[in-house]
Write an enzyme that holds these catalytic residues in place. Structure first.
Site, PDB file in Angstrom:
ATOM      1  N   GLY B  65      53.974  10.488  52.946  1.00 45.63           N
ATOM      2  CA  GLY B  65      54.176  10.287  54.403  1.00 45.63           C
ATOM      3  C   GLY B  65      54.649  11.359  55.385  1.00 45.63           C
ATOM      4  O   GLY B  65      54.443  12.654  54.920  1.00 45.63           O
ATOM      5  N   SER B  66      54.468  11.124  56.615  1.00 45.03           N
ATOM      6  CA  SER B  66      54.343  11.931  57.407  1.00 45.03           C
ATOM      7  C   SER B  66      55.530  13.193  57.726  1.00 45.03           C
ATOM      8  O   SER B  66      56.620  12.687  57.204  1.00 45.03           O
ATOM      9  CB  SER B  66      54.194  11.316  59.240  1.00 45.03           C
ATOM     10  OG  SER B  66      53.282  10.241  58.934  1.00 45.03           O
ATOM     11  N   SER B  67      54.896  14.138  58.270  1.00 42.75           N
ATOM     12  CA  SER B  67      55.999  15.228  57.931  1.00 42.75           C
ATOM     13  C   SER B  67      57.259  15.438  59.182  1.00 42.75           C
ATOM     14  O   SER B  67      58.093  16.046  59.164  1.00 42.75           O
ATOM     15  CB  SER B  67      55.267  16.441  58.813  1.00 42.75           C
ATOM     16  OG  SER B  67      54.527  16.340  60.130  1.00 42.75           O
TER      17      SER B  67
END
Lengths: 401, 141
Positions: B65-67
């Protein structure tokens, strides 16, 4: 890790507590990946989110006297002025956005508020060593521009911007950039939208560096933006290869570095249909439309304007863009077309922000982005995912066909 | 009550010593998809969807998933005291690694494969990331 005298001095606090903390975190990351040394970067992008953790951490660096050696571009929070004009913004939400703005301003960031820097404000060249966070950004700079960035967290990218270096491991090294999973795409990739669905098959693709074969020869920037955003929602992919597009991969053989893939995955229409069904609740009635995760390009805004022209929206619609796209849309008449239909074209705003959590809680909406739909599930919003034109038509009719 | 104890080697990512009950997921985790007020996993299709991760030693494949949301997920869980006490993973990736280091949650990888044959949900697991040692204690009735 072996640090240079200057890096060691930074770690020991010679450049202040903020820089020391940034270096300490980067050394810990480097050591966990067996990096031997730090290497200099020339660019950075920080996925600033105006979320508590990110701002808390950035503030800690700022209070420690940190300033960015490499001034990074940043992601959006929300456009406080715009939302104060059209609605009530809770005091705590307004304060949070001001805090984020002032913190990143203080750190010397370039306040682009854009999650697609790779399309305009921060474009690296082939082989450049950089620190890019943000779902769609890391794969884009690696796979499309041929630059070298690990899949940085927002916080590690900010540390890199402050110290000016990154630990050397992973995608910075030739051997780790080669493909190892052959992804044979047999699905019909008719439009940019299919790349959203293809990207969301990350779990099936599995861990590694995918090499996509069977894709059309021409692929738009929007399709590649979609692919990267969704790959890093359904999984964790800093790098992929599309032979003919990825500078390091003129052919599949080169992409694999002459080795055989460790795994082969076939993606068919059935796989894409399954993703679409995952994001298709039973009822087709919608109460709002939210478009722009990642932020839409001027070409996508044009598509919206063409559908919406001379029509009226039945439900609220927000289209999210960067500030340049907003300005272009104004010049080119698209902003008027969207406004006259009753829609909003907003710059500097991420969909995962308070104005939307509050107004759409408990409601069903439509979006072009599986990423948006996936994360907003935790905010008690249900999203139907469709291509952009279908989303706009849905906002006109109040239902998804 | 007798006790059955096993010790395994591991590799430090994020320093610290902590112990708790084991909870094993077969999947990658994104801590944004855990409800911060309860510690319950809301990631549809995750093998521990609906389970509570509060105070556990969480054993899973790696991050996804996103940073930015990973750190926020862990931060919110830390604020509500619903975070895992330590984490044991197979595949390190930068976003989870950086988030764990920033949030000061012990994280280890490269664990002896026998660990995965041994450990079960509910075992008492102590992770000493600094020494690179995991101790698994099975409670027997």
């Amino acid at each position: 890790m072996k640090l240079t005298a200057n890096e060691q001095a930074m770690l020991e606090g010679k450049y202040g507590a903020g820089a020391a903390l940034a270096m300490e975190i980067q050394v810990a990351i480097g050591e966990s990946f067996d990096a031997e040394r730090m290497v200099e970067i020339t660019r950075a992008h920080v996925a600033t989110s105006n979320q508590e953790a990110d701002t808390w951490f950035a503030e800690k660096l700022l209070l420690g006297g940190a300033y960015c050696k490499i001034r990074p571009t940043v992601n959006p929070g929300f456009n406080l002025k715009y939302f104060q004009q059209i609605s009530e913004v809770a005091e705590e939400d307004a304060k949070m956005m001001e805090r984020t703005h002032n913190t990143y301003k203080g750190l010397g960031a370039v306040l682009t508020y854009d999650c697609t820097p790779y399309l305009g404000s921060n474009i690296p060249h082939l082989g450049e060593i950089i620190a890019f966070s943000e779902s769609s950004a890391t794969p884009y700079v690696n796979a499309v521009w041929g630059a070298r960035s690990n899949r940085e967290a927002s916080q590690s990218a900010l540390c890199a911007a402050i110290t000016g270096v990154v630990p050397e491991f992973g995608l910075l090294l030739d051997e780790n950039r080669k493909g190892d999973i052959l992804v044979r795409v047999e699905a019909d990739m008719k439009s940019d939208f299919e790349y959203q669905l293809l990207g969301f098959t990350g779990k099936k693709i599995g861990i590694g560096v995918p090499v996509f074969v069977g894709l059309p020869a021409k692929i738009s920037p929007e399709a590649l933006m979609n692919l990267g955003a969704q790959l890093n929602t359904s999984g964790a992919f800093g790098m992929y290869h599309i032979p003919g597009i990825t500078p390091e991969a003129p052919t599949p053989e080169v992409a694999f570095g002459g080795k055989k893939p460790v795994r082969e995955v076939v993606i068919t229409n059935k796989d894409l249909k399954e993703i679409l069904e995952y994001f298709s609740p039973a009822s087709g009635t919608i109460e709002f439309a939210l478009l722009g995760c990642p932020l839409l390009t001027i070409s996508q805004v044009r598509d919206i304007a063409l559908v919406i022209e001379n029509k009226k929206l039945k439900v609220p619609m927000f289209v999210l863009v960067n500030s340049l796209t907003k300005e272009l849309a104004k010049r080119m008449g698209y902003l008027d077309a969207i406004r006259e239909a009753g829609g909003h074209l907003v710059e500097d705003t991420c969909m995962d922000q308070p104005p939307f959590w509050h107004s759409f809680k408990g409601k069903v909406g439509v979006t072009e982005s599986p990423k948006c739909a996936f994360y907003m599930n935790r905010r008690e919003m249900t999203y139907i995912v469709r291509d952009i034109e279908t989303c706009v038509e849905a906002a006109i009719k109040g239902e998804v066909k | 009550m007798s006790q059955d104890q096993n010790v395994f080697k591991c590799h430090k990512i994020s320093k610290g010593v902590a112990s708790g009950e084991a909870l094993v997921s077969q999947d990658d985790m994104n801590f944004y998809m855990v409800e911060p007020s309860t510690g319950i996993v809301v990631d549809r299709g995750n093998s521990i969807e609906g389970r509570n991760i509060t105070g556990t030693v969480l054993i899973f494949r790696g991050g996804k998933g996103s940073s930015v949301v990973m750190a926020d997920g862990l931060y919110q869980l830390t604020m509500t005291k619903r975070a895992p006490r330590a984490m044991i993973i197979k595949n390190p990736e930068t976003v989870l690694v950086a988030s764990a280091i920033v949030m000061k949650i012990p994280l280890v990888d490269r664990v002896d494969p026998k660990f995965y044959d041994t450990v079960q949900d509910g075992d008492l697991v102590e992770v000493d990331a600094n020494q690179g040692i995991i101790t698994v204690t099975r409670k027997q009735a």
